[in-house]
Design a protein around this motif. Structure first.
Motif, PDB file in Angstrom:
ATOM      1  N   PRO A 308      -8.391  16.455 -17.965  1.00 51.03           N
ATOM      2  CA  PRO A 308      -8.452  15.010 -18.176  1.00 51.03           C
ATOM      3  C   PRO A 308      -7.626  14.244 -17.148  1.00 51.03           C
ATOM      4  CG  PRO A 308      -6.948  15.984 -19.744  1.00 51.03           C
ATOM      5  CD  PRO A 308      -7.580  17.132 -19.001  1.00 51.03           C
ATOM      6  N   ALA A 309      -7.876  12.930 -17.078  1.00 51.67           N
ATOM      7  CA  ALA A 309      -7.146  12.103 -16.122  1.00 51.67           C
ATOM      8  C   ALA A 309      -5.657  12.126 -16.456  1.00 51.67           C
ATOM      9  CB  ALA A 309      -7.678  10.678 -16.163  1.00 51.67           C
ATOM     10  N   PRO A 310      -4.839  12.097 -15.424  1.00 55.96           N
ATOM     11  CA  PRO A 310      -3.399  12.123 -15.669  1.00 55.96           C
ATOM     12  C   PRO A 310      -2.887  10.746 -16.098  1.00 55.96           C
ATOM     13  CG  PRO A 310      -3.847  11.975 -13.325  1.00 55.96           C
ATOM     14  CD  PRO A 310      -5.177  12.091 -14.003  1.00 55.96           C
ATOM     15  N   ILE A 311      -1.580  10.656 -16.298  1.00 57.42           N
ATOM     16  CA  ILE A 311      -0.928   9.384 -16.591  1.00 57.42           C
ATOM     17  C   ILE A 311      -0.597   8.708 -15.263  1.00 57.42           C
ATOM     18  CG2 ILE A 311       1.033   8.273 -17.691  1.00 57.42           C
ATOM     19  CD1 ILE A 311      -0.963   9.487 -19.621  1.00 57.42           C
ATOM     20  N   TYR A 312      -0.966   7.413 -15.142  1.00 56.34           N
ATOM     21  CA  TYR A 312      -0.779   6.699 -13.882  1.00 56.34           C
ATOM     22  C   TYR A 312       0.412   5.745 -13.968  1.00 56.34           C
ATOM     23  CZ  TYR A 312      -5.597   8.199 -12.927  1.00 56.34           C
ATOM     24  OH  TYR A 312      -6.742   8.932 -12.731  1.00 56.34           O
ATOM     25  N   SER A 313       1.098   5.609 -12.828  1.00 53.59           N
ATOM     26  CA  SER A 313       2.182   4.632 -12.689  1.00 53.59           C
ATOM     27  C   SER A 313       2.060   3.977 -11.319  1.00 53.59           C
ATOM     28  CB  SER A 313       3.555   5.300 -12.839  1.00 53.59           C
ATOM     29  OG  SER A 313       3.681   5.929 -14.097  1.00 53.59           O
ATOM     30  N   PHE A 314       2.421   2.675 -11.239  1.00 51.15           N
ATOM     31  CA  PHE A 314       2.382   1.941  -9.984  1.00 51.15           C
ATOM     32  C   PHE A 314       3.754   1.361  -9.669  1.00 51.15           C
ATOM     33  CE2 PHE A 314      -2.138   1.970 -10.905  1.00 51.15           C
ATOM     34  CZ  PHE A 314      -2.709   2.089  -9.639  1.00 51.15           C
ATOM     35  N   TYR A 315       4.057   1.362  -8.365  1.00 50.21           N
ATOM     36  CA  TYR A 315       5.334   0.814  -7.897  1.00 50.21           C
ATOM     37  C   TYR A 315       5.093   0.026  -6.612  1.00 50.21           C
ATOM     38  CZ  TYR A 315       7.023   4.507 -11.006  1.00 50.21           C
ATOM     39  OH  TYR A 315       7.232   5.330 -12.079  1.00 50.21           O
ATOM     40  N   SER A 322      14.081   0.538  -2.284  1.00 47.19           N
ATOM     41  CA  SER A 322      14.004   0.608  -3.746  1.00 47.19           C
ATOM     42  C   SER A 322      12.562   0.288  -4.169  1.00 47.19           C
ATOM     43  CB  SER A 322      14.978  -0.377  -4.384  1.00 47.19           C
ATOM     44  OG  SER A 322      14.649  -1.704  -4.011  1.00 47.19           O
ATOM     45  N   TRP A 323      12.202   0.756  -5.364  1.00 47.48           N
ATOM     46  CA  TRP A 323      10.823   0.601  -5.837  1.00 47.48           C
ATOM     47  C   TRP A 323      10.801  -0.173  -7.146  1.00 47.48           C
ATOM     48  CZ3 TRP A 323       6.584   2.147  -3.056  1.00 47.48           C
ATOM     49  CH2 TRP A 323       6.837   2.950  -1.936  1.00 47.48           C
ATOM     50  N   GLN A 324       9.955  -1.187  -7.192  1.00 44.50           N
ATOM     51  CA  GLN A 324       9.795  -1.998  -8.396  1.00 44.50           C
ATOM     52  C   GLN A 324       8.693  -1.409  -9.269  1.00 44.50           C
ATOM     53  OE1 GLN A 324       8.404  -5.971  -7.632  1.00 44.50           O
ATOM     54  NE2 GLN A 324       8.370  -6.556  -9.804  1.00 44.50           N
ATOM     55  N   ASP A 325       9.026  -1.144 -10.540  1.00 42.76           N
ATOM     56  CA  ASP A 325       8.054  -0.600 -11.482  1.00 42.76           C
ATOM     57  C   ASP A 325       7.105  -1.719 -11.928  1.00 42.76           C
ATOM     58  OD1 ASP A 325       6.613   0.747 -13.364  1.00 42.76           O
ATOM     59  OD2 ASP A 325       8.327   1.456 -14.532  1.00 42.76           O
ATOM     60  N   LEU A 326       5.799  -1.486 -11.778  1.00 48.60           N
ATOM     61  CA  LEU A 326       4.789  -2.489 -12.117  1.00 48.60           C
ATOM     62  C   LEU A 326       4.057  -2.125 -13.403  1.00 48.60           C
ATOM     63  CD1 LEU A 326       3.293  -3.011  -8.547  1.00 48.60           C
ATOM     64  CD2 LEU A 326       5.098  -4.332  -9.667  1.00 48.60           C
ATOM     65  N   ALA A 327       4.779  -1.557 -14.350  1.00 47.39           N
ATOM     66  CA  ALA A 327       4.140  -1.081 -15.590  1.00 47.39           C
ATOM     67  C   ALA A 327       3.475  -2.220 -16.351  1.00 47.39           C
ATOM     68  CB  ALA A 327       5.176  -0.392 -16.472  1.00 47.39           C
ATOM     69  N   LEU A 349       4.079  -2.490   0.416  1.00 46.79           N
ATOM     70  CA  LEU A 349       3.674  -1.103   0.201  1.00 46.79           C
ATOM     71  C   LEU A 349       3.615  -0.813  -1.289  1.00 46.79           C
ATOM     72  CD1 LEU A 349       3.002   1.586   1.648  1.00 46.79           C
ATOM     73  CD2 LEU A 349       5.430   2.190   1.405  1.00 46.79           C
ATOM     74  N   TYR A 350       2.442  -0.339  -1.736  1.00 51.07           N
ATOM     75  CA  TYR A 350       2.244   0.000  -3.147  1.00 51.07           C
ATOM     76  C   TYR A 350       2.065   1.510  -3.269  1.00 51.07           C
ATOM     77  CZ  TYR A 350       1.607  -4.965  -4.190  1.00 51.07           C
ATOM     78  OH  TYR A 350       1.799  -6.310  -4.347  1.00 51.07           O
ATOM     79  N   ARG A 351       2.543   2.041  -4.404  1.00 54.10           N
ATOM     80  CA  ARG A 351       2.468   3.491  -4.638  1.00 54.10           C
ATOM     81  C   ARG A 351       1.870   3.763  -6.006  1.00 54.10           C
ATOM     82  NH1 ARG A 351       7.662   7.055  -3.487  1.00 54.10           N
ATOM     83  NH2 ARG A 351       6.741   6.815  -1.404  1.00 54.10           N
ATOM     84  N   CYS A 352       0.911   4.735  -6.018  1.00 58.29           N
ATOM     85  CA  CYS A 352       0.366   5.254  -7.276  1.00 58.29           C
ATOM     86  C   CYS A 352       0.939   6.645  -7.497  1.00 58.29           C
ATOM     87  CB  CYS A 352      -1.168   5.307  -7.223  1.00 58.29           C
ATOM     88  SG  CYS A 352      -1.916   6.221  -8.592  1.00 58.29           S
ATOM     89  N   GLN A 353       1.414   6.888  -8.705  1.00 60.12           N
ATOM     90  CA  GLN A 353       2.024   8.183  -9.026  1.00 60.12           C
ATOM     91  C   GLN A 353       1.379   8.725 -10.293  1.00 60.12           C
ATOM     92  OE1 GLN A 353       6.345   8.775 -10.471  1.00 60.12           O
ATOM     93  NE2 GLN A 353       6.488   8.970  -8.244  1.00 60.12           N
ATOM     94  N   THR A 354       1.017  10.029 -10.277  1.00 59.25           N
ATOM     95  CA  THR A 354       0.382  10.651 -11.444  1.00 59.25           C
ATOM     96  C   THR A 354       1.197  11.840 -11.925  1.00 59.25           C
ATOM     97  OG1 THR A 354      -0.961  12.157 -10.086  1.00 59.25           O
ATOM     98  CG2 THR A 354      -1.907  10.007 -10.612  1.00 59.25           C
ATOM     99  N   GLU A 364       1.448  11.612  -5.662  1.00 54.41           N
ATOM    100  CA  GLU A 364       1.580  10.187  -5.383  1.00 54.41           C
ATOM    101  C   GLU A 364       0.797   9.825  -4.120  1.00 54.41           C
ATOM    102  OE1 GLU A 364       5.933  10.259  -3.166  1.00 54.41           O
ATOM    103  OE2 GLU A 364       5.825   9.990  -5.349  1.00 54.41           O
ATOM    104  N   LYS A 365       0.404   8.521  -4.055  1.00 51.42           N
ATOM    105  CA  LYS A 365      -0.376   8.014  -2.943  1.00 51.42           C
ATOM    106  C   LYS A 365       0.075   6.580  -2.651  1.00 51.42           C
ATOM    107  CE  LYS A 365      -4.063   8.473  -0.164  1.00 51.42           C
ATOM    108  NZ  LYS A 365      -4.280   9.565   0.777  1.00 51.42           N
ATOM    109  N   ASP A 366       0.271   6.256  -1.333  1.00 55.43           N
ATOM    110  CA  ASP A 366       0.749   4.934  -0.939  1.00 55.43           C
ATOM    111  C   ASP A 366      -0.355   4.138  -0.245  1.00 55.43           C
ATOM    112  OD1 ASP A 366       3.166   5.696  -1.938  1.00 55.43           O
ATOM    113  OD2 ASP A 366       4.094   6.104   0.010  1.00 55.43           O
ATOM    114  N   MET A 367      -0.230   2.804  -0.318  1.00 57.13           N
ATOM    115  CA  MET A 367      -1.163   1.905   0.363  1.00 57.13           C
ATOM    116  C   MET A 367      -0.438   0.619   0.745  1.00 57.13           C
ATOM    117  SD  MET A 367      -4.543  -0.058  -1.089  1.00 57.13           S
ATOM    118  CE  MET A 367      -5.762   1.150  -0.617  1.00 57.13           C
ATOM    119  N   GLU A 368      -0.683   0.163   1.969  1.00 55.41           N
ATOM    120  CA  GLU A 368      -0.124  -1.106   2.438  1.00 55.41           C
ATOM    121  C   GLU A 368      -1.133  -2.222   2.134  1.00 55.41           C
ATOM    122  OE1 GLU A 368       2.903  -3.388   4.009  1.00 55.41           O
ATOM    123  OE2 GLU A 368       2.930  -1.188   4.001  1.00 55.41           O
TER     124      GLU A 368
END
Length: 639
Positions: A308-315, A322-327, A349-354, A364-368
């Motif tokens: 199944p799909a994992p749990i996703y988090s964005f920063y 430092s990274w801001q949590d965008l929950a 820069l945004y980051r997706c973390q599973t 994790e995966k980053d995107m500008e």
């Protein structure tokens, strides 16, 4: 040799007159169609003649197949010597190692009291029929034929019964299977009901038959015999799976034999839910990253290839790494980050973390993200102070943006007046005084634009644009005098005469209405409208013209006179033509009677133009009368 079929008696003894028999179905059919006489073998076709029998011979098919519930037909064909005749036919069923007589046939058919009694019948050819065949009827049946003076002959048939299996039912593992399972998980269960004899079940994946393979594929089978004697068989497939099996299709096939041929019936294909860990992440944005602009609603989609799909988090990365949590903006179950009404500060820069809960593996995966913008749009006007009417003004537009920009100018009505970041307005007037707009656009990002307006104020001395002159009036009439002008700064209006004035202001226009009574002085001098401001004066005179009432009376009188003269001339001409106008050359002639009646009309016509009268009054001979005789005339208009 005599050939007999079934349990039929021989002619002259047990069989009725004209009966025919055959050694086999083929022979029986051939002889009946030829009308052969059994006592004369020479009548038989050459291929059916065989040597004289020295004993009773019985021929039966080795196997007869019948579907459960149908009727089975068992034939008994026999032959006896020429000089012999059969005396009886008996049918038996072999139960284990003993024989049970079913029927005895001589002149009559005698059914024995057995379990088959209610289901047995004997046909005209003495074949034995068993109705409502059951599983228990799968036995050996024996036909015995006796002939006087000879040994008994017999043979047997194996009755095979069958039931075609129902379409197999397949049930997939609803809980799903994992590629990380240490034991072989169950893939599916296949069940086939109501068949006889017992069928076999095979398994297939994507149309290819599976074979048992140690530690990879195995099958377990069970069989159940129902009270009806039919079989229910089932098979369970166990196999290790890979992530590629998420698209695999499994089905089972039931194999059985019928009439010496292998038959098969397949189940519907099924798929199973396969669980596998995430190996790769993909991060994408809508709209396209190159087209994101200020004010857009942006979504970032994080896509994992695990099930199944994992749990996703964005920063989002802030200062000092430092990274801001965008929950609060994240749909953690579907991997969607929603950004509303983005602006310049949304870039970064945004980051997706599973996190995979089975393997506890983190990816994790980053995107500008770049938000395109246009800001600080400002417009300059040169000269900056109000412009004198008739002068020129230059407008300049500028903006801040990382993109290549284009500029477009338009007036207050939206009409395009120029391109580029500068536009020159020449010979400006009060009418061109308005708001002008500079639209700044980024061609590479459709829809990205900003606008800025600037007001161009034009100053000048008043200019009278409308006045009610000339004005036709009557003496002592109350009239409104109108004077309309345009100017900036706001002017004042003055009249050279007294009256009641009303002023109306609309934008840069001013209108003054003066109500006065017309008198002789106003008719002579007129009224002066004087408009002034600190930049100058403009004035114009309103001319009033009198419209006397007598003028209309004179015009009417002239028209009536012309009509009277025309009618009179016509009457005179008519009388002259009729000869009722006696005119002499001696001079004046009275054409009236001495006593005129009061109800008659006499018209006195005088004229100062002798030439015109002479043309109208001519003698009967066409000669013109002397002018002295035409100075005064009377025309009697009596009947």
């Amino acid at each position: 040799m005599k050939v007999m079929s079934g349990c039929a008696p021989q002619a002259g003894t047990l069989s009725p007159p004209g009966a025919a028999h055959s050694v086999s179905r083929q022979f029986h059919s051939s002889w009946e169609s030829s009308g052969a006489v059994l006592s004369n073998p020479a009548h038989l076709p050459q291929k059916h003649q065989f040597a004289a029998a020295s004993k009773v011979e019985v021929s039966m098919p080795a196997v007869v197949e019948a579907e459960i519930g149908s009727t089975a037909r068992l034939e008994c064909n026999f032959s006896i010597p020429e000089d012999g005749s059969y005396t009886y036919i008996s049918w038996f069923v072999v139960d284990r190692h003993s024989e049970v007589k079913l029927c005895h046939i001589t002149d009559d058919v005698v059914l024995e009291d057995t379990e088959y009694r209610e289901r047995l019948s004997v046909g005209e050819d003495k074949a034995l029929s068993i109705s409502k065949v059951t599983v228990q009827d799968a036995r050996t049946f024996k036909c015995r034929v006796g002939a006087a003076g000879y040994d008994v002959g017999e043979n047997h048939t194996e009755l095979h019964v069958y039931k075609v299996p129902e379409t197999p039912e397949i049930v997939a593992n609803t809980g799903g299977v994992s590629v990380q399972s240490s034991e072989m998980p169950q893939i599916a269960l296949c069940v086939s009901k109501n068949s006889f004899p017992r069928p076999n079940i095979t398994w297939h994946k994507n149309g290819v038959r599976l074979q048992a393979e140690e530690n990879k594929v195995k099958f377990t089978a069970t069989r159940t015999r129902e009270s009806s004697g039919l079989f229910t068989v089932s098979s369970t497939l166990f196999a290790h799976v890979t992530r590629e099996d998420r698209d695999s299709r499994f089905h089972c096939t039931v194999h059985y034999w019928l009439q010496g041929q292998r038959r098969a019936v397949e189940s519907q294909p099924v798929s199973v839910k396969v669980f596998y860990p995430t190996e790769h992440l993909n991060l994408r944005v809508t709209p396209s990253p190159a087209l994101v602009k200020e004010g857009d609603d942006v979504k970032l989609f994080c896509e994992a290839d695990g099930n199944p799909a994992p749990i996703y988090s964005f920063y989002k990365r802030e200062l000092e790494d430092s990274w801001q949590d965008l929950a609060s903006l994240t749909d953690a179950n579907h991997g969607v980050l929603s950004l509303h009404n983005v602006n310049k500060t949304s870039s970064g820069l945004y980051r997706c973390q599973t996190l995979d809960l089975d393997s506890m593996k983190q990816l994790e995966k980053d995107m500008e993200l770049v938000v395109n913008y246009i800001e600080e749009v400002h417009v300059e006007m040169e000269p900056s102070s109000p412009v004198i009417e008739g002068g020129s003004v230059k407008l300049s537009c500028d903006a801040d943006s990382p993109l290549a920009l284009e500029y477009q100018w338009s007036d207050a009505k939206g009409k395009k007046i120029g391109q580029g970041n500068q536009v020159l307005l020449n010979n400006v007037t009060f009418e061109t005084s308005s708001n002008f707009s500079c639209k700044v656009m980024a061609p590479s990002v459709p829809g990205l634009e900003q606008s800025k307006q600037v007001a161009v104020a034009v100053q000048g001395k008043p200019r009278i644009v409308s006045i009610s002159s000339p004005l036709y009036v009557r003496h002592d009439q109350v009239v409104n005098l109108t004077c309309k002008a345009i100017a900036f700064p706001r002017p004042s209006v003055h009249w050279s005469i007294n009256g009641t004035a009303h002023e109306y202001i609309e934008n840069q226009h001013i209108a003054s209405n003066l109500t006065v009574r017309v008198n002789r002085d106003l008719l002579q001098a007129g009224a002066m409208c004087r408009v002034s401001n600190e930049l100058g004066i403009s004035e114009e005179r309103i001319q009033l013209l009198e419209t006397p009432e007598s003028k209309g009376v004179i015009i009417v009188a002239i028209i009536v006179s012309i009509l009277v003269v025309a009618v009179l001339g016509a009457v005179i001409y008519f009388l002259h033509k009729k000869g009722k106008l006696p005119c002499g050359r001696a001079g004046k002639q009275d054409i009236t009677k001495p006593e005129a009646r009061k109800d008659k009309i006499v018209v006195d016509v005088k004229s100062d133009k002798l030439s015109e009268e002479a043309g109208l009054l001519q003698g009967a001979n066409g000669e013109k009368r002397p002018a002295a005789d035409q100075s005064e005339k009377y025309i009697d208009l009596r009947n």
